[in-house]
Design a protein around this motif. Sequence first.
Motif, PDB file in Angstrom:
ATOM      1  N   ASN A  52       0.817  -1.222   0.000  1.00  0.00           N
ATOM      2  CA  ASN A  52       0.000   0.000   0.000  1.00  0.00           C
ATOM      3  C   ASN A  52       0.847   1.267   0.000  1.00  0.00           C
ATOM      4  O   ASN A  52       0.343   2.348   0.303  1.00  0.00           O
ATOM      5  CB  ASN A  52      -0.937   0.023   1.212  1.00  0.00           C
ATOM      6  CG  ASN A  52      -2.038  -1.005   1.107  1.00  0.00           C
ATOM      7  OD1 ASN A  52      -2.466  -1.354   0.019  1.00  0.00           O
ATOM      8  ND2 ASN A  52      -2.490  -1.519   2.243  1.00  0.00           N
ATOM      9  N   TYR A  53       2.117   1.174  -0.338  1.00  0.00           N
ATOM     10  CA  TYR A  53       2.965   2.362  -0.371  1.00  0.00           C
ATOM     11  C   TYR A  53       2.390   3.429  -1.298  1.00  0.00           C
ATOM     12  O   TYR A  53       2.444   4.626  -1.014  1.00  0.00           O
ATOM     13  CB  TYR A  53       4.378   2.011  -0.844  1.00  0.00           C
ATOM     14  CG  TYR A  53       5.272   1.405   0.225  1.00  0.00           C
ATOM     15  CD1 TYR A  53       5.020   1.603   1.575  1.00  0.00           C
ATOM     16  CD2 TYR A  53       6.390   0.656  -0.128  1.00  0.00           C
ATOM     17  CE1 TYR A  53       5.839   1.048   2.547  1.00  0.00           C
ATOM     18  CE2 TYR A  53       7.223   0.098   0.821  1.00  0.00           C
ATOM     19  CZ  TYR A  53       6.940   0.298   2.161  1.00  0.00           C
ATOM     20  OH  TYR A  53       7.764  -0.255   3.109  1.00  0.00           O
ATOM     21  N   GLY A  54       1.868   3.006  -2.446  1.00  0.00           N
ATOM     22  CA  GLY A  54       1.338   3.968  -3.401  1.00  0.00           C
ATOM     23  C   GLY A  54       0.164   4.743  -2.835  1.00  0.00           C
ATOM     24  O   GLY A  54       0.098   5.970  -2.958  1.00  0.00           O
ATOM     25  N   ALA A  55      -0.776   4.046  -2.211  1.00  0.00           N
ATOM     26  CA  ALA A  55      -1.932   4.713  -1.614  1.00  0.00           C
ATOM     27  C   ALA A  55      -1.488   5.654  -0.492  1.00  0.00           C
ATOM     28  O   ALA A  55      -2.023   6.764  -0.354  1.00  0.00           O
ATOM     29  CB  ALA A  55      -2.913   3.676  -1.068  1.00  0.00           C
ATOM     30  N   ALA A  56      -0.506   5.226   0.289  1.00  0.00           N
ATOM     31  CA  ALA A  56      -0.009   6.064   1.389  1.00  0.00           C
ATOM     32  C   ALA A  56       0.643   7.330   0.854  1.00  0.00           C
ATOM     33  O   ALA A  56       0.405   8.433   1.352  1.00  0.00           O
ATOM     34  CB  ALA A  56       0.982   5.276   2.241  1.00  0.00           C
ATOM     35  N   MET A  57       1.493   7.193  -0.182  1.00  0.00           N
ATOM     36  CA  MET A  57       2.145   8.367  -0.758  1.00  0.00           C
ATOM     37  C   MET A  57       1.141   9.262  -1.474  1.00  0.00           C
ATOM     38  O   MET A  57       1.309  10.483  -1.537  1.00  0.00           O
ATOM     39  CB  MET A  57       3.247   7.933  -1.725  1.00  0.00           C
ATOM     40  CG  MET A  57       4.428   7.251  -1.050  1.00  0.00           C
ATOM     41  SD  MET A  57       5.246   8.287   0.197  1.00  0.00           S
ATOM     42  CE  MET A  57       4.959   7.322   1.679  1.00  0.00           C
ATOM     43  N   GLY A  58       0.066   8.661  -2.026  1.00  0.00           N
ATOM     44  CA  GLY A  58      -0.982   9.461  -2.641  1.00  0.00           C
ATOM     45  C   GLY A  58      -1.737  10.291  -1.618  1.00  0.00           C
ATOM     46  O   GLY A  58      -2.028  11.471  -1.842  1.00  0.00           O
ATOM     47  N   THR A  59      -2.066   9.671  -0.482  1.00  0.00           N
ATOM     48  CA  THR A  59      -2.710  10.402   0.609  1.00  0.00           C
ATOM     49  C   THR A  59      -1.821  11.526   1.094  1.00  0.00           C
ATOM     50  O   THR A  59      -2.260  12.676   1.280  1.00  0.00           O
ATOM     51  CB  THR A  59      -3.019   9.444   1.784  1.00  0.00           C
ATOM     52  OG1 THR A  59      -3.851   8.389   1.315  1.00  0.00           O
ATOM     53  CG2 THR A  59      -3.705  10.179   2.926  1.00  0.00           C
ATOM     54  N   PHE A  60      -0.550  11.199   1.292  1.00  0.00           N
ATOM     55  CA  PHE A  60       0.438  12.175   1.735  1.00  0.00           C
ATOM     56  C   PHE A  60       0.510  13.341   0.749  1.00  0.00           C
ATOM     57  O   PHE A  60       0.493  14.516   1.144  1.00  0.00           O
ATOM     58  CB  PHE A  60       1.793  11.468   1.835  1.00  0.00           C
ATOM     59  CG  PHE A  60       2.935  12.348   2.245  1.00  0.00           C
ATOM     60  CD1 PHE A  60       3.181  12.601   3.583  1.00  0.00           C
ATOM     61  CD2 PHE A  60       3.784  12.900   1.303  1.00  0.00           C
ATOM     62  CE1 PHE A  60       4.242  13.395   3.975  1.00  0.00           C
ATOM     63  CE2 PHE A  60       4.844  13.691   1.672  1.00  0.00           C
ATOM     64  CZ  PHE A  60       5.081  13.948   3.016  1.00  0.00           C
ATOM     65  N   GLY A  61       0.575  13.032  -0.552  1.00  0.00           N
ATOM     66  CA  GLY A  61       0.701  14.069  -1.564  1.00  0.00           C
ATOM     67  C   GLY A  61      -0.535  14.953  -1.662  1.00  0.00           C
ATOM     68  O   GLY A  61      -0.422  16.163  -1.889  1.00  0.00           O
ATOM     69  N   SER A  62      -1.713  14.364  -1.503  1.00  0.00           N
ATOM     70  CA  SER A  62      -2.943  15.154  -1.568  1.00  0.00           C
ATOM     71  C   SER A  62      -2.998  16.153  -0.414  1.00  0.00           C
ATOM     72  O   SER A  62      -3.354  17.329  -0.611  1.00  0.00           O
ATOM     73  CB  SER A  62      -4.171  14.233  -1.522  1.00  0.00           C
ATOM     74  OG  SER A  62      -4.242  13.437  -2.683  1.00  0.00           O
ATOM     75  N   ILE A  63      -2.658  15.710   0.791  1.00  0.00           N
ATOM     76  CA  ILE A  63      -2.650  16.611   1.946  1.00  0.00           C
ATOM     77  C   ILE A  63      -1.576  17.682   1.773  1.00  0.00           C
ATOM     78  O   ILE A  63      -1.779  18.854   2.114  1.00  0.00           O
ATOM     79  CB  ILE A  63      -2.434  15.805   3.243  1.00  0.00           C
ATOM     80  CG1 ILE A  63      -3.658  14.902   3.489  1.00  0.00           C
ATOM     81  CG2 ILE A  63      -2.211  16.728   4.437  1.00  0.00           C
ATOM     82  CD1 ILE A  63      -3.496  13.957   4.655  1.00  0.00           C
ATOM     83  N   PHE A  64      -0.430  17.294   1.214  1.00  0.00           N
ATOM     84  CA  PHE A  64       0.646  18.241   0.911  1.00  0.00           C
ATOM     85  C   PHE A  64       0.123  19.350   0.002  1.00  0.00           C
ATOM     86  O   PHE A  64       0.357  20.542   0.238  1.00  0.00           O
ATOM     87  CB  PHE A  64       1.784  17.476   0.233  1.00  0.00           C
ATOM     88  CG  PHE A  64       2.944  18.324  -0.214  1.00  0.00           C
ATOM     89  CD1 PHE A  64       4.058  18.466   0.588  1.00  0.00           C
ATOM     90  CD2 PHE A  64       2.929  18.957  -1.450  1.00  0.00           C
ATOM     91  CE1 PHE A  64       5.138  19.238   0.165  1.00  0.00           C
ATOM     92  CE2 PHE A  64       3.997  19.724  -1.877  1.00  0.00           C
ATOM     93  CZ  PHE A  64       5.107  19.867  -1.058  1.00  0.00           C
ATOM     94  N   ASP A  65      -0.590  18.988  -1.067  1.00  0.00           N
ATOM     95  CA  ASP A  65      -1.096  19.971  -2.027  1.00  0.00           C
ATOM     96  C   ASP A  65      -2.168  20.863  -1.413  1.00  0.00           C
ATOM     97  O   ASP A  65      -2.252  22.056  -1.725  1.00  0.00           O
ATOM     98  CB  ASP A  65      -1.651  19.266  -3.259  1.00  0.00           C
ATOM     99  CG  ASP A  65      -0.562  18.878  -4.252  1.00  0.00           C
ATOM    100  OD1 ASP A  65       0.569  19.371  -4.097  1.00  0.00           O
ATOM    101  OD2 ASP A  65      -0.832  18.084  -5.160  1.00  0.00           O
TER     102      ASP A  65
END
Length: 410
Positions: A347-360
């Motif tokens: 689930n690294y991809g989903a985790a980094m996607g969540t992280f990136g969305s909050i970052f943006d």
Amino acid sequence: MTNNTSVLSPFIALCTVGFFARISYAMARTPLLPLFALSLGAGPEAIGFVVGASTITGIFFKLPAGTLSDIYGRYKMLFLSVLVFACTPFVYYLVTSYWQLVSLRFFHGLATSIYGPVAMATIADIAGEKKGERLSIFSSITIIGNLIGAPLGGYILKYLSGNGSNSVQHFHNAYLVCGIIGLISLGFTVKLMNSRKSGTIQTKNPLSEVWRKFLKGIREVTSDYRIIITSNMEGIQNLSVGALEAFLPIYAVTVAKLDPFRAGILWGAQVVTTILAKPVMGKISDRYGRKPIIFSGMWICAVSLACIPLMQDFYFLILLAAIFGVGEAFVTSSSAAMVADFCKEQNYGAAMGTFGSIFDIGHAAGPILAGLLLSRLSYQYSFIIIALLLIVSSFIFALKVPEKQREVKL
């Protein structure tokens, strides 16, 4: 554990892809984009909207993009993102109206929306116990690409105009150069894909099975409060970065009475210290733990941000900007790696996607919040309020997010 030899080659390739992709994207964004919109007759509000359009894309697409990389494989999604990086600049050649430019910016934002979480997840896959160090080095290299891209775009535009006014054709030609640089990143991506097996999950499964895995990955990641709170540390810290990015130059020129060149140096000092400190702090977080570094970084950013409106001397301001950059390095070197620590490898991809969305979300909200505060309050009170957000969130993080004890390696 992944040995160092197997990590090195794909890691360098990913950094090279990110370097050239970011040069191309930074050129397309600053200063070409706002000046292009101006030449098409856009006013200040419209220019702000077109500049922020690609960030809005990231808010909505980073999580799905990262999750799809968990299902279909990293390198397929990586190739798709770099294809957008490489090909989209050539489409700017066809733009002749403001709304065409807005539409294209939303589409161009897919490049970073897909690439960011997928590249970070790929590095998390191969980095083993060096996630903090590798993610920090990768981030620093992409920041260097951004630093090169912006002035390069300005120089090309100046060269094409011959120190005169710019026509729409000048912008079209400048974007052709962006596309050529993007093609370099595409070439390295193809080479990387040919040298590595992507480890994809077979896509012969029916659509219902793919959809089930997609929702399962998102649900497992977003239901983990540790991932959400840790991602919020980066988001809130990035809110302060966005506020400072937008209004430090204005404060420097209108209040501190510095010339625009010195105002630019202030922001450059922050970026340089971040680039230099991130790999070091990432390595330290791998060895000694991430939580104390993130907590300390939030405080460093908060204190330096609150102190900026108290100073008008150039050298004090450059010192505070540099200190803020160090604090940013503390947070960003460890937060993504800590998110990766919390989730399952698949689930690294989903985790980094969540992280990136909050970052943006944080990056987009920073200038907006600062602008609203400054319309009613002074710089001193506005920056203090933003600093308090960082401090309050740091205590929530400290109290709510546990960290597994690490074995100190001598």
